[in-house]
Design an enzyme around this catalytic site. Structure first.
Site, PDB file in Angstrom:
ATOM      1  N   SER A 142     -37.909  42.351 -40.409  1.00 35.31           N
ATOM      2  CA  SER A 142     -38.177  43.795 -40.405  1.00 35.31           C
ATOM      3  C   SER A 142     -39.609  44.043 -39.971  1.00 35.31           C
ATOM      4  O   SER A 142     -40.508  43.245 -40.262  1.00 35.31           O
ATOM      5  CB  SER A 142     -37.978  44.391 -41.800  1.00 35.31           C
ATOM      6  OG  SER A 142     -38.477  45.721 -41.831  1.00 35.31           O
ATOM      7  N   TYR A 156     -39.287  44.308 -50.753  1.00 27.01           N
ATOM      8  CA  TYR A 156     -38.583  44.203 -49.462  1.00 27.01           C
ATOM      9  C   TYR A 156     -39.549  43.662 -48.407  1.00 27.01           C
ATOM     10  O   TYR A 156     -39.240  42.709 -47.692  1.00 27.01           O
ATOM     11  CB  TYR A 156     -38.047  45.577 -49.063  1.00 27.01           C
ATOM     12  CG  TYR A 156     -37.294  45.592 -47.748  1.00 27.01           C
ATOM     13  CD1 TYR A 156     -36.017  45.059 -47.654  1.00 27.01           C
ATOM     14  CD2 TYR A 156     -37.860  46.158 -46.601  1.00 27.01           C
ATOM     15  CE1 TYR A 156     -35.321  45.077 -46.446  1.00 27.01           C
ATOM     16  CE2 TYR A 156     -37.179  46.173 -45.398  1.00 27.01           C
ATOM     17  CZ  TYR A 156     -35.904  45.640 -45.322  1.00 27.01           C
ATOM     18  OH  TYR A 156     -35.212  45.656 -44.135  1.00 27.01           O
TER      19      TYR A 156
HETATM   20  P1  NDP Z   1     -26.350  47.619 -44.036  1.00 24.08           P
HETATM   21  O1  NDP Z   1     -26.628  47.784 -45.479  1.00 24.08           O
HETATM   22  O2  NDP Z   1     -25.933  48.792 -43.232  1.00 24.08           O
HETATM   23  O3  NDP Z   1     -25.288  46.433 -43.818  1.00 24.08           O
HETATM   24  C1  NDP Z   1     -25.500  45.237 -44.523  1.00 24.08           C
HETATM   25  C2  NDP Z   1     -24.481  44.187 -44.125  1.00 24.08           C
HETATM   26  O4  NDP Z   1     -24.758  43.018 -44.898  1.00 24.08           O
HETATM   27  C3  NDP Z   1     -23.071  44.591 -44.432  1.00 24.08           C
HETATM   28  O5  NDP Z   1     -22.186  43.991 -43.501  1.00 24.08           O
HETATM   29  C4  NDP Z   1     -22.844  44.003 -45.837  1.00 24.08           C
HETATM   30  O6  NDP Z   1     -21.495  43.636 -46.036  1.00 24.08           O
HETATM   31  C5  NDP Z   1     -23.654  42.736 -45.749  1.00 24.08           C
HETATM   32  N1  NDP Z   1     -24.147  42.301 -47.045  1.00 24.08           N
HETATM   33  C6  NDP Z   1     -24.966  42.967 -47.898  1.00 24.08           C
HETATM   34  N2  NDP Z   1     -25.213  42.213 -48.980  1.00 24.08           N
HETATM   35  C7  NDP Z   1     -24.518  41.062 -48.818  1.00 24.08           C
HETATM   36  C8  NDP Z   1     -24.387  39.881 -49.577  1.00 24.08           C
HETATM   37  N3  NDP Z   1     -24.983  39.742 -50.765  1.00 24.08           N
HETATM   38  N4  NDP Z   1     -23.605  38.884 -49.094  1.00 24.08           N
HETATM   39  C9  NDP Z   1     -22.979  39.012 -47.895  1.00 24.08           C
HETATM   40  N5  NDP Z   1     -23.072  40.094 -47.126  1.00 24.08           N
HETATM   41  C10 NDP Z   1     -23.840  41.117 -47.584  1.00 24.08           C
HETATM   42  O7  NDP Z   1     -27.693  47.002 -43.437  1.00 24.08           O
HETATM   43  P2  NDP Z   1     -28.292  47.050 -41.968  1.00 24.08           P
HETATM   44  O8  NDP Z   1     -27.249  46.762 -40.964  1.00 24.08           O
HETATM   45  O9  NDP Z   1     -29.145  48.245 -41.843  1.00 24.08           O
HETATM   46  O10 NDP Z   1     -29.304  45.794 -42.069  1.00 24.08           O
HETATM   47  C11 NDP Z   1     -29.016  44.506 -41.547  1.00 24.08           C
HETATM   48  C12 NDP Z   1     -30.313  43.704 -41.556  1.00 24.08           C
HETATM   49  O11 NDP Z   1     -31.305  44.394 -40.805  1.00 24.08           O
HETATM   50  C13 NDP Z   1     -30.910  43.500 -42.961  1.00 24.08           C
HETATM   51  O12 NDP Z   1     -31.474  42.213 -43.050  1.00 24.08           O
HETATM   52  C14 NDP Z   1     -31.998  44.564 -43.024  1.00 24.08           C
HETATM   53  O13 NDP Z   1     -33.011  44.216 -43.950  1.00 24.08           O
HETATM   54  C15 NDP Z   1     -32.481  44.538 -41.590  1.00 24.08           C
HETATM   55  N6  NDP Z   1     -33.199  45.741 -41.169  1.00 24.08           N
HETATM   56  C16 NDP Z   1     -32.588  46.961 -41.153  1.00 24.08           C
HETATM   57  C17 NDP Z   1     -33.303  48.074 -40.740  1.00 24.08           C
HETATM   58  C18 NDP Z   1     -32.707  49.438 -40.708  1.00 24.08           C
HETATM   59  O14 NDP Z   1     -33.480  50.405 -40.504  1.00 24.08           O
HETATM   60  N7  NDP Z   1     -31.401  49.598 -40.856  1.00 24.08           N
HETATM   61  C19 NDP Z   1     -34.712  47.962 -40.315  1.00 24.08           C
HETATM   62  C20 NDP Z   1     -35.234  46.641 -40.362  1.00 24.08           C
HETATM   63  C21 NDP Z   1     -34.503  45.576 -40.777  1.00 24.08           C
HETATM   64  P3  NDP Z   1     -20.589  44.147 -47.267  1.00 24.08           P
HETATM   65  O15 NDP Z   1     -20.612  45.634 -47.274  1.00 24.08           O
HETATM   66  O16 NDP Z   1     -19.259  43.560 -46.934  1.00 24.08           O
HETATM   67  O17 NDP Z   1     -21.194  43.522 -48.491  1.00 24.08           O
END
Ligand code: NDP
Length: 247
Positions: A142, A156
């Site tokens: 991030s 975070y």
């Molecule tokens: P979302 O919360 O929209 O999606 C998260 C995804 O990860 C889902 O598919 C969820 O699946 C899965 N997930 C969450 N927790 C677990 C777990 N414990 N085990 C397995 N799967 C898990 O997040 P984003 O798509 O926004 O973020 C993805 C990455 O990008 C993260 O690392 C985030 O920190 C990073 N990021 C995001 C930003 C943003 O602005 N959106 C900015 C910078 C970085 P399920 O629902 O099936 O659990």
């Protein structure tokens, strides 16, 4: 699509929604066979799986909570067994717990570290046992690793900064084997984790050179490039894709 990843086998963690789902779709569109994990959205995972399968590649979905190290290792092993190997690992799963220091609990701290940092190490360790020369590891970090302009984001930001040190060290371990490892560091991207409308979103947009949220497809494009043969000379890098959030 150019099919730059034909005959490659990829595992993406957290592919049921958001950035991870876009990465699954993009790598599959480039010809890779894909495995992806999810933890609590089985219906969404099924939709992503079905969409990938229509692209004519092999696709599998695996339930695996990234907080549980043995499940993460099992996901890597299942990918290797079912797809015949692993060439690309995308460590995408991340969780965001925001609160002032007085309100953060040790459980918040431990879960953030377990999911955002330990799972990345565990998956990478399991995957490199099987990876050959040309292997690619791509973490979703991030921009907050370098700039945290609002209160409440301490653990975070800490977890994403930890990934920066991890890729630098692992680049040295894996370089002699011809395996690269990098962090993609997004700024605000429109997902359920960070909805693009509302007071918080407007505050973030004011901090950016490009005052808008990025799309999941834009992040997936950078991941696809890093996974491709063209990116063979990039390793140990922290690459911003943040609309100038950190500029
Ligand atoms: P979302 O919360 O929209 O999606 C998260 C995804 O990860 C889902 O598919 C969820 O699946 C899965 N997930 C969450 N927790 C677990 C777990 N414990 N085990 C397995 N799967 C898990 O997040 P984003 O798509 O926004 O973020 C993805 C990455 O990008 C993260 O690392 C985030 O920190 C990073 N990021 C995001 C930003 C943003 O602005 N959106 C900015 C910078 C970085 P399920 O629902 O099936 O659990």
């Amino acid at each position: 699509m150019s099919h730059t990843l034909k005959n490659k086998r990829a595992l993406i963690t957290g592919g049921s929604r958001g950035i991870g789902a876009a990465i699954v779709n993009r790598l599959a569109s480039e010809g890779a066979d894909v495995a992806f994990t999810y933890s609590s959205s089985p219906e969404r995972a099924k939709e992503v799986l079905q969409a990938a399968q229509t692209l004519g590649i092999r696709a599998i979905v695996i339930e695996a909570d990234s907080a549980d190290a043995s499940s993460v290792v099992a996901a890597v092993e299942r990918t290797v067994t079912e797809l015949g190997g692993i060439d690309i690992l995308v460590n995408n799963v991340g969780v965001l717990a925001t609160a002032p220091i007085e309100d953060l609990t040790l459980a918040d701290f431990d879960r953030t570290i377990d999911v955002n940092v330990r799972a990345v190490f565990v998956a990478t360790q399991a995957a490199v046992k099987h990876m050959k020369e040309g292997g690619r590891i791509i973490n979703i970090g991030s921009t907050n690793a370098e700039r945290m302009p609002f209160p409440g984001g301490s653990i975070y930001a800490m977890s994403k900064s930890a990934l920066q040190g991890l890729v630098k060290g692992l680049a040295q371990d894996l370089g002699p084997r011809g395996i690269t490892i990098n962090n993609v560091q997004p700024g605000p991207i429109a997902t359920e984790m960070n909805p693009p409308e509302g007071e918080f979103a407007e505050m973030l947009k004011k901090l950016m050179a490009l005052p808008r949220y990025g799309t999941v497809e834009e992040v997936a494009g950078m991941v696809a490039y890093l996974a491709s043969p063209e990116a063979a000379f990039i390793t140990g890098a922290n690459l911003m894709i943040d609309g100038g959030f950190s500029a």
